[in-house]
Design a protein around this motif. Structure first.
Motif, short mmCIF file in Angstrom:
data_model
loop_
_atom_site.label_atom_id
_atom_site.label_comp_id
_atom_site.label_asym_id
_atom_site.label_seq_id
_atom_site.Cartn_x
_atom_site.Cartn_y
_atom_site.Cartn_z
N PHE A 58 0.90 -1.10 0.01
CA PHE A 58 0.00 -0.46 0.35
C PHE A 58 1.19 0.84 0.36
O PHE A 58 1.67 1.21 0.49
CB PHE A 58 -0.86 0.43 0.83
CG PHE A 58 -1.94 -1.23 0.91
CD1 PHE A 58 -3.51 -0.86 0.97
CD2 PHE A 58 -2.11 -2.02 1.78
CE1 PHE A 58 -4.05 -1.79 0.72
CE2 PHE A 58 -2.80 -3.09 1.77
CZ PHE A 58 -4.25 -2.84 0.74
N ALA A 60 1.30 5.82 0.78
CA ALA A 60 0.91 6.39 1.42
C ALA A 60 0.36 7.50 1.04
O ALA A 60 0.50 8.84 2.34
CB ALA A 60 1.58 6.15 2.79
N SER A 67 -1.44 10.75 4.18
CA SER A 67 -2.54 9.89 4.43
C SER A 67 -4.00 9.28 3.12
O SER A 67 -4.49 9.10 3.03
CB SER A 67 -4.05 11.43 3.90
OG SER A 67 -3.71 11.83 2.49
N ASN A 68 -2.60 8.65 1.90
CA ASN A 68 -3.55 7.88 0.72
C ASN A 68 -3.40 6.28 1.52
O ASN A 68 -2.73 6.20 2.29
CB ASN A 68 -2.22 8.31 -0.43
CG ASN A 68 -2.81 7.80 -1.17
OD1 ASN A 68 -4.51 7.18 -2.05
ND2 ASN A 68 -2.17 7.33 -2.68
N THR A 69 -4.52 5.94 0.83
CA THR A 69 -4.68 4.70 1.32
C THR A 69 -4.63 3.07 0.50
O THR A 69 -5.18 2.34 0.27
CB THR A 69 -5.64 4.72 2.38
OG1 THR A 69 -7.07 4.32 1.84
CG2 THR A 69 -5.62 4.99 3.68
N ASP A 113 5.00 3.25 4.65
CA ASP A 113 4.18 2.78 3.72
C ASP A 113 3.58 1.47 4.77
O ASP A 113 4.34 1.32 5.69
CB ASP A 113 4.62 2.09 2.31
CG ASP A 113 4.73 3.64 1.32
OD1 ASP A 113 3.45 4.23 1.24
OD2 ASP A 113 5.46 3.64 0.59
N ASN A 130 -8.24 1.06 -1.78
CA ASN A 130 -7.90 0.76 -0.76
C ASN A 130 -7.99 0.12 0.46
O ASN A 130 -8.32 -0.66 0.42
CB ASN A 130 -9.09 1.36 -0.50
CG ASN A 130 -9.67 3.18 -0.72
OD1 ASN A 130 -8.58 3.67 -0.74
ND2 ASN A 130 -11.08 3.71 -0.94
N ALA A 131 -6.84 0.05 1.10
CA ALA A 131 -6.89 -0.23 2.81
C ALA A 131 -7.71 -1.27 3.22
O ALA A 131 -8.91 -0.07 3.48
CB ALA A 131 -5.96 0.55 3.31
N PRO A 149 2.76 6.45 8.22
CA PRO A 149 1.10 6.46 7.45
C PRO A 149 0.85 5.92 8.57
O PRO A 149 -0.30 5.45 8.42
CB PRO A 149 2.23 4.81 6.71
CG PRO A 149 2.58 4.53 7.64
CD PRO A 149 3.48 5.16 8.31
N ASN A 151 -2.66 7.35 8.84
CA ASN A 151 -4.14 6.54 8.15
C ASN A 151 -4.47 5.22 8.07
O ASN A 151 -4.83 4.93 8.65
CB ASN A 151 -4.30 7.00 6.85
CG ASN A 151 -5.83 7.87 6.68
OD1 ASN A 151 -6.84 7.43 7.34
ND2 ASN A 151 -6.13 8.07 5.16
N MET A 152 -3.11 4.71 7.30
CA MET A 152 -3.74 3.02 7.33
C MET A 152 -3.11 2.49 8.39
O MET A 152 -3.22 1.96 8.24
CB MET A 152 -2.26 2.65 6.05
CG MET A 152 -3.09 2.91 4.89
SD MET A 152 -1.99 2.19 3.27
CE MET A 152 -0.76 2.79 3.35
N ILE A 155 -6.49 2.84 9.97
CA ILE A 155 -7.41 1.24 9.27
C ILE A 155 -6.88 0.11 9.62
O ILE A 155 -7.58 -0.59 9.90
CB ILE A 155 -7.58 2.34 7.62
CG1 ILE A 155 -8.01 3.22 7.75
CG2 ILE A 155 -7.91 0.51 7.03
CD1 ILE A 155 -7.57 3.46 6.11
#
Length: 658
Positions: A58, A60, A67-69, A113, A130-131, A149, A151-152, A155
């Motif tokens: 994944f 990030a 914030s990317n996932t 990541d 998405n994760a 990372p 956000n990930m 999650i």
């Protein structure tokens, strides 16, 4: 009560079975061009099957707050099994000992990541998925700096991110799991327990004397151990069958067994690929080492070797780079276009649409069928086991179809009118159901555009991504060095789409790449329609797609129509007498092609003129003649357009001067 206890037992059994495997070690940043990356797994029991698992990488993002996932790479673990120590590692081919499975150098991003292990398949995680914590088995957050990372991690339930550069040695150290479940950074230990415990493994590596083979060739397999064999001879059994590659495709040698004697480290065997007379298509042999004795492990099992079939078919017509004209006969049904005669402007456009979007005739297929269509419609005329990649102007093996999230070195389906801008993204099913299963359609059925083969072409995966949603002409002109052999194909495909579907249109200029329903640049497309005339490759495509969709692209059959619907002749009355189709395909011959210092032109009745232009439109040669001519030329190497004018008619040929 018994049923509840049984359900609880099954739940516990399920969770225990899927907690037996963890991510044990990762090396994401190595010296130079990242040739030593790897991901290592560890099972709590030896010889644990990895069937049903998949690694997902994944991304990030590229800057804080990361914030990317979304996923950027997947690796299918089906067919692999951990060794006697419960270890299995996957990485670049330079990793030592050799990984069980390999991926390209530089595949793993440096982070911050996440690498995750799931129960599932690569198809569950297409590019940019998405994760998710669903079916998650284990995950590691990592970085080569102080960022995380975040956000990930939230999650996926990860509480700590490990910095591979913790000791300032990111190029030479890896992230390793300790026995208590935490991670540390130290010198890499691929293929063995991180604490140095366990059975010392003697790894067996398989090599071939070539990277690929052709039917009829001998191939040598060499098996090598890291250290000399001890105690007793090492007997290695292996298989080669894979898909259509069967036991009758090879012969000879000592069979599928080799023996490395005590004290030795290597042994080879040679077999022969059977040269039959049938075009079965290219195949892939799978070298699969069977179970080895205790203390030995395969370091690079399940090796795929490409076998090229030498019985491929060569067509009579040329490739887009070396086009021919008039050799492929249009399969236009009698009377198909009769309703266009004498019409003009909006009435002419509507009459074309009434033909190609006729709800009582035209078939709509799905996106899964497109691959089956393209493997025939876009076949390389010089080799039937290859397809032609449009923008990069080169052939590629049919076997190299993209099946994973990686688009490097593979081909996929390019929508000439982008999905998102056309409003038909995901509009049809991705499961093929064949030519005999279809739905009726009409001019308002924009979702059918998702799988309309008239604007979908074979393309190099990476170039497809590079083109993205760009307009043509002012915005996108292909990769560096493109000779423009696809320009006219693109123009005529877009003319078709703008007539076939009510919601789509073509405009001048370079609209934003996020503009819905409209695509540019119309002026360039009209010019491309002339400079890259419809050839036999394109006509063959048109003929084959008609067998599926029961509609044709009129702008391939009659390229001049574009000027009457979109160009300078809009409002003028269309007549088939204006078309140069018979003139261009049946009579005029321009040869040899390629050429060096002369051209032969024949098939003309009476006075004519030949003009030669560069691709930029500069006139470099002009000469009148009658009936036929041998034209001596002195031109620099390159591609030119030869225009032959005979009365009110003209035809354009593309030639290569060497």
């Amino acid at each position: 009560m018994l049923q509840k206890l049984l359900s609880l037992a099954l739940f516990l059994l399920f969770n225990v079975s899927f907690s037996q495997i963890v991510i044990n070690e990762i090396d994401v940043d190595t010296d130079g061009t990242d040739q030593l990356e790897f991901i290592e797994l560890k099972s709590s029991t030896a010889n644990f099957s990895l069937d049903g698992y998949v690694l997902v990488l994944f991304n990030a993002g590229s800057s804080s707050p990361y914030s990317n996932t979304v996923s950027y790479f997947t690796y299918d673990l089906d067919g692999f099994t951990t060794d006697v120590n419960g270890i299995a590692h996957f990485g670049n081919t330079m990793v030592s000992p050799s990984p069980m499975g390999s991926f390209l150098n530089g595949t793993i991003q440096n982070g911050p990541d996440v690498i995750a292990l799931y129960q599932g398949n690569p198809s569950d995680f297409p590019l940019n998925t998405n994760a998710t914590a669903t079916n998650l088995i284990d995950a590691v957050a990592y970085a080569t700096n102080s960022f995380q990372p975040s956000n990930m991690m939230s999650i996926l339930g990860i509480t700590y991110c490990t910095n591979e550069n913790l000791n300032g040695q990111k190029d030479t150290q890896s992230i390793q799991r300790k026995n208590d479940g935490t991670y540390e950074v130290k010198n890499p230990t691929p293929g063995v327990n991180n604490d140095g415990s366990g059975v010392t493994i003697n790894f067996v590596t398989v090599t071939t004397d070539q990277a690929f083979y052709t039917e009829g060739e001998n191939f040598m397999l060499t098996f090598t151990t890291d250290t000399p064999v001890t105690n007793q001879n090492l007997i290695i059994n292996f298989t080669l069958v894979n898909g259509n590659f069967m036991v009758n495709d090879y012969s000879g040698g000592g069979g599928l067994t080799v023996t490395i004697p005590i004290g030795q480290t290597t042994e080879s065997t040679t077999l022969t690929l059977v040269d039959d007379s049938t075009n079965e298509g290219d195949e892939e042999m799978l070298i699969d080492v069977q179970t080895l004795p205790f203390g030995y492990s395969s370091s690079n099992d399940n090796i795929i070797i490409r076998i090229y079939d030498n019985d491929y078919i060569v067509e009579t017509y040329g490739t887009p780079l070396n086009p021919t004209y008039g050799l492929v006969t249009p399969t236009i049904p009698a009377g198909y276009y009769d309703s266009l005669e004498g019409l003009s402007g909006a009435s002419l456009k509507q009459a074309i649409q009434d033909i190609i979007a006729n709800p009582s005739v035209v078939h709509a297929h799905n996106y899964g069928d497109i691959y089956d269509i393209l493997k025939v419609s876009d076949i390389n005329p010089e080799n039937s086991n290859q397809v032609w990649e449009m923008y990069v102007e080169s052939p590629i093996a049919i076997l190299d179809q993209q099946f994973s999230s990686s688009n490097i070195g593979v081909w996929n389906r390019e929508h000439i009118f982008p999905q998102s801008r056309g409003g038909f993204s995901g509009g049809t099913d991705s499961n093929p159901d064949g030519i005999n299963v279809w739905l009726p359609t009409n001019a308002n059925d924009i979702l059918a555009g998702h799988a309309d083969a008239h604007h979908i072409r074979v393309e190099d995966g990476a170039e497809n991504s590079a083109r993205s949603n760009k307009d043509f002409g002012l915005d996108y002109n292909g990769p560096v060095g493109s000779q423009g052999s696809w320009h006219g194909d693109v123009a005529r495909a877009l003319f078709y789409m703008a007539v076939r579907y009510n919601s789509l249109g073509l405009v001048n200029g370079d609209p934003s790449d996020s503009t819905d329903d409209q695509l540019g640049d119309l002026a360039s497309l009209l010019q491309w329609n002339t400079s890259d005339p419809s050839d036999d490759f394109e006509m063959n495509r048109n003929n084959y797609i008609y067998t599926w969709q029961v509609n044709r692209n009129p702008f391939i059959d009659y390229p001049l129509l574009a000027d009457y619907v979109f160009g300078s002749n809009y409002g003028d009355t269309w007549s088939f007498a204006l078309s140069n189709q018979n003139f261009s395909t049946a009579n005029v011959k321009v040869y040899p092609n390629p050429t060096t210092d002369y051209l032969m032109i024949s098939g003309i009745e009476g006075a004519a003129t030949v003009e030669i232009y560069t691709l930029t439109g500069q006139l470099v040669h002009k000469k009148p003649f009658e009936n036929a001519i041998r034209l001596n030329i002195d031109l620099t190497s390159g591609i030119y357009l030869v225009k032959v004018l005979n009365g009110t008619e003209s035809v354009v040929r593309k030639i290569i001067v060497r």
